[in-house]
Design an enzyme around this catalytic site. Structure first.
Site, PDB file in Angstrom:
ATOM      1  CG  ASP A  98      -2.244   0.601   1.009  1.00 21.66           C
ATOM      2  OD1 ASP A  98      -2.285   1.683   0.400  1.00 21.66           O
ATOM      3  OD2 ASP A  98      -3.254   0.028   1.440  1.00 21.66           O
ATOM      4  CG  ASP A 200      -4.255   5.828   0.874  1.00 21.38           C
ATOM      5  OD1 ASP A 200      -5.219   5.078   1.078  1.00 21.38           O
ATOM      6  OD2 ASP A 200      -4.074   6.904   1.496  1.00 21.38           O
ATOM      7  CD  GLU A 242      -8.716   4.939  -1.492  1.00 22.80           C
ATOM      8  OE1 GLU A 242      -9.646   4.689  -0.703  1.00 22.80           O
ATOM      9  OE2 GLU A 242      -7.717   5.612  -1.162  1.00 22.80           O
ATOM     10  CG  HIS A 315      -8.981  -0.829   4.456  1.00 23.87           C
ATOM     11  ND1 HIS A 315      -8.880  -0.800   3.082  1.00 23.87           N
ATOM     12  CD2 HIS A 315      -8.469   0.345   4.891  1.00 23.87           C
ATOM     13  CE1 HIS A 315      -8.317   0.333   2.712  1.00 23.87           C
ATOM     14  NE2 HIS A 315      -8.056   1.050   3.783  1.00 23.87           N
ATOM     15  CG  ASP A 316     -11.226   2.759   3.760  1.00 25.06           C
ATOM     16  OD1 ASP A 316     -10.641   2.668   4.868  1.00 25.06           O
ATOM     17  OD2 ASP A 316     -10.678   3.206   2.734  1.00 25.06           O
TER      18      ASP A 316
HETATM   19  O1  TEU Z   1      -9.132   6.079   1.999  1.00 24.24           O
HETATM   20  C1  TEU Z   1      -9.568   7.259   1.421  1.00 24.24           C
HETATM   21  C2  TEU Z   1     -10.784   7.783   1.977  1.00 24.24           C
HETATM   22  O2  TEU Z   1     -11.146   8.882   1.635  1.00 24.24           O
HETATM   23  C3  TEU Z   1     -11.509   6.952   2.964  1.00 24.24           C
HETATM   24  O3  TEU Z   1     -11.194   7.441   4.178  1.00 24.24           O
HETATM   25  C4  TEU Z   1     -12.931   6.983   2.615  1.00 24.24           C
HETATM   26  O4  TEU Z   1     -13.158   8.022   1.760  1.00 24.24           O
HETATM   27  C5  TEU Z   1     -13.820   7.251   3.742  1.00 24.24           C
HETATM   28  O5  TEU Z   1     -13.933   6.122   4.527  1.00 24.24           O
HETATM   29  C6  TEU Z   1     -15.139   7.621   3.205  1.00 24.24           C
HETATM   30  O6  TEU Z   1     -15.794   8.406   4.108  1.00 24.24           O
HETATM   31  C7  TEU Z   1      -7.789   5.798   2.071  1.00 24.24           C
HETATM   32  C8  TEU Z   1      -7.598   4.549   2.911  1.00 24.24           C
HETATM   33  O7  TEU Z   1      -8.215   3.470   2.256  1.00 24.24           O
HETATM   34  C9  TEU Z   1      -8.121   4.807   4.277  1.00 24.24           C
HETATM   35  O8  TEU Z   1      -8.085   3.663   5.087  1.00 24.24           O
HETATM   36  C10 TEU Z   1      -7.302   5.919   4.882  1.00 24.24           C
HETATM   37  O9  TEU Z   1      -7.842   6.279   6.121  1.00 24.24           O
HETATM   38  C11 TEU Z   1      -7.266   7.160   3.983  1.00 24.24           C
HETATM   39  O10 TEU Z   1      -7.033   6.845   2.632  1.00 24.24           O
HETATM   40  C12 TEU Z   1      -6.146   8.073   4.409  1.00 24.24           C
HETATM   41  O11 TEU Z   1      -4.910   7.510   4.089  1.00 24.24           O
END
Ligand code: TEU
Ligand code: CA
Length: 543
Positions: A98, A200, A242, A315-316
């Protein structure tokens, strides 16, 4: 279309903190992952994407990196990482790292030095602005985790930008020294033998702050082309961006091979359909017709160039079976149905850890059970703005990121066999029913079904490269499509509801149907009276 190894590959995403704890400290680690390589090889996956394992104060569980070339001690050592890469390679599994380079941790030495003075050679690695004459922040830009995106730095009397938490200062991608540092670091990892990168929030690096542009900024694609050239360009690696703001047009800019940017991107258009007005804290019901429409659009738009990534969760996001299936009575059947629809589309499928055994949302009832910084911040932001406690708790249960982060459920042992200690976040109590041990022991488990799907992709070119044709587009509960390549025709039919449905596939009555895989149906004589039971799904070969 030139064929690539990642076209018929399946990627498995690991959230290391929650996968397997080898030393009883309650936190998953690299040696835990190594101990499960046979389980992963058994599933047939080709690639493991690891959420960040680098040194980090863990404000955002590792998405705040304080040293890109060191492993967080709670996850293990660099030797453990090298061993993981090597042992995975022996099982024909590649490791995708990542790459979090929109921001670092505020504990990264670059930021620490940038904070020392305005003249520091590292000052310009980050985004600093003066206060407005009245002392307020340079703009009203908001952090994605809630609150202002600007944090005042008293010692040097300027604000710095953080699009995520204030412990995640944004790197300044207008500074070519930042490019050089990042590229060097990427090459160092490539030298270690990794299989690629998941980038990311990469759509944020081209930002134009003073114009208020964050996503898809003017410098984005030139930056990616430069990165490609300086690092992975001629290395045959898998790179996936992403990109929350990608439309199919934008996705083609990233992934058209001749543009030399990325292999593919994650787009989120199907995900945000269940967010009212784009707000994840206002969950909306799934409308299958729009869901099909969005996925169909992506399939058709990227048919000749570019490449799709296929995923229901990560994971989000909440657990797929809880969000789009039925995590009660029809858990097993609906999990298999969702897998069928995803894995037969064109693109590279991603399995998020635990999805292959049908893990469900956490259903936490108390705020104290949550760990995620985004959930905790927004609980405060929303309740301060007048949303009631109960409403916010429901929103967290529906869409909070911790749904995906409860420990992997390995067995019926205490703590689901995840740890011998106390897990950093509670285990879902349904582990006595939902666990990998049980799925491995049964022939018709969700795990075995995923395994069959992964291998089906390897056997059928039509799944990888076939033309996609949507069917029954107006149907409110049934998702059906045809994949067609040369002489081969595969018909995918899936019932997203707990009702029975008789479907009309009369245009295919002349063909003889053979079921290649199904979550309930044994045989088909013909297609003329195809009656679907609740959550039925099938892959039918037409000859
Ligand atoms: O996620 C990007 C992000 O914007 C997420 O936080 C998502 O948009 C949010 O949950 C929606 O409300 C990436 C990673 O996948 C995430 O785990 C990180 O927290 C974020 O970037 C910051 O690096
Ligand atoms: Ca551990």
């Amino acid at each position: 279309m030139e064929q690539k190894w990642w076209h018929d590959s399946v990627v498995y995403q690991i959230y290391p903190r929650s996968f397997c704890d080898s030393n009883g400290d309650g936190i998953g680690d690299l040696n835990g992952i190594r101990s499960k390589l046979d389980y992963l090889a058994g599933l047939g996956v080709d690639v493991l994407w690891l959420s960040p394992v680098y040194q980090s104060p863990m404000d955002d569980n590792g998405y705040d990196i304080s040293n890109y070339q060191a492993i967080a001690p709670e996850f293990g050592s660099m030797q453990d990482m090298e061993a993981l890469i090597e042992e995975a390679k022996q099982k024909n599994i590649r490791i995708v790292m990542d790459l979090v380079v929109n921001h670092t941790s505020d504990e990264h030495s670059w930021f620490q030095q940038a904070c020392e003075s305005k003249d520091s050679p590292y000052r310009d690695y980050y985004v600093w602005r003066d206060a407005k004459p009245d002392g307020s922040a340079p703009s009203d830009m908001e952090s994605i985790f809630g609150g202002s995106a600007w944090e005042w730095h008293e010692p040097t009397q300027q604000y710095y930008l953080h699009l995520f938490s204030k412990k995640q200062p944004d790197l300044n991608w207008e500074n070519s020294k930042v490019h050089d540092e990042v590229h060097q670091m990427m090459n160092w990892w490539i030298e270690k033998g990794i299989g690629g990168f998941r980038l990311d929030v990469i759509d944020l690096i081209g930002k134009d702050i003073d114009k208020g542009i964050t996503g898809n900024g003017p410098r984005l694609h030139p930056l990616l082309q430069k990165m490609n050239q300086a690092t992975f360009g001629n290395k045959d690696l898998l790179t996936v961006g992403e990109t929350w703001g990608a439309t199919p047009e934008i996705a083609k800019l990233y992934s058209a091979p001749e543009r030399d940017e990325l292999s593919m991107v994650f787009q989120f258009e199907h995900i945000t359909l269940t967010w009212k007005d784009g707000d994840k804290w206002q969950p909306a019901k799934l409308d299958l017709r729009s869901f099909k429409e969005v996925l169909t659009k992506w399939q058709l738009e990227l048919k000749d160039t570019g490449w799709n990534s296929l995923f229901w969760n990560n994971h989000d996001l909440p657990r797929a079976v809880s969000k789009y299936g039925d995590d009660g009575e029809h858990r097993i059947k609906s999990a298999k149905m969702l897998a069928t629809v995803l894995h037969c589309l064109k693109g590279t499928p991603y399995i998020y850890q635990g999805e292959e055994i049908g893990m469900t949302n956490a259903n936490f009832e108390h705020l104290e059970q949550y760990r995620d910084i985004e959930s905790l911040n927004f609980y405060k932001v929303k309740t301060d703005a007048g949303v009631s406690h109960d409403e916010m708790m429901l929103a967290l249960q529906e869409n909070g990121r911790d749904n995906a982060r409860t420990p992997m459920q390995w067995s019926t042992e205490p703590q689901a066999g995840f740890t011998k200690g106390t897990p950093w976040i509670e285990v879902n109590p349904n582990y006595t029913e939902v666990n990998a041990e049980k799925d491995l022991a049964s022939d018709d488990s969700i795990y075995q079904y995923y395994k069959a799907l992964v291998s089906l992709r390897k056997q059928h070119k039509s799944i990888v490269y076939g033309e996609f044709r949507p069917l029954l587009e107006e149907h409110e509960d049934v998702f059906a499509y045809l994949r067609h390549f040369g002489e081969e025709r595969l018909l995918i039919v899936a019932n997203f509801s707990s009702e029975n449905h008789q479907v009309d596939l009369s245009q295919y009555y002349e063909f003889t149907p053979t079921i290649l895989l199904s979550n309930g149906r044994g045989k088909l004589e013909n297609l003329d009276s195809l009656m679907l039971q609740p959550y039925d799904a099938m892959v039918i070969q037409l000859t």
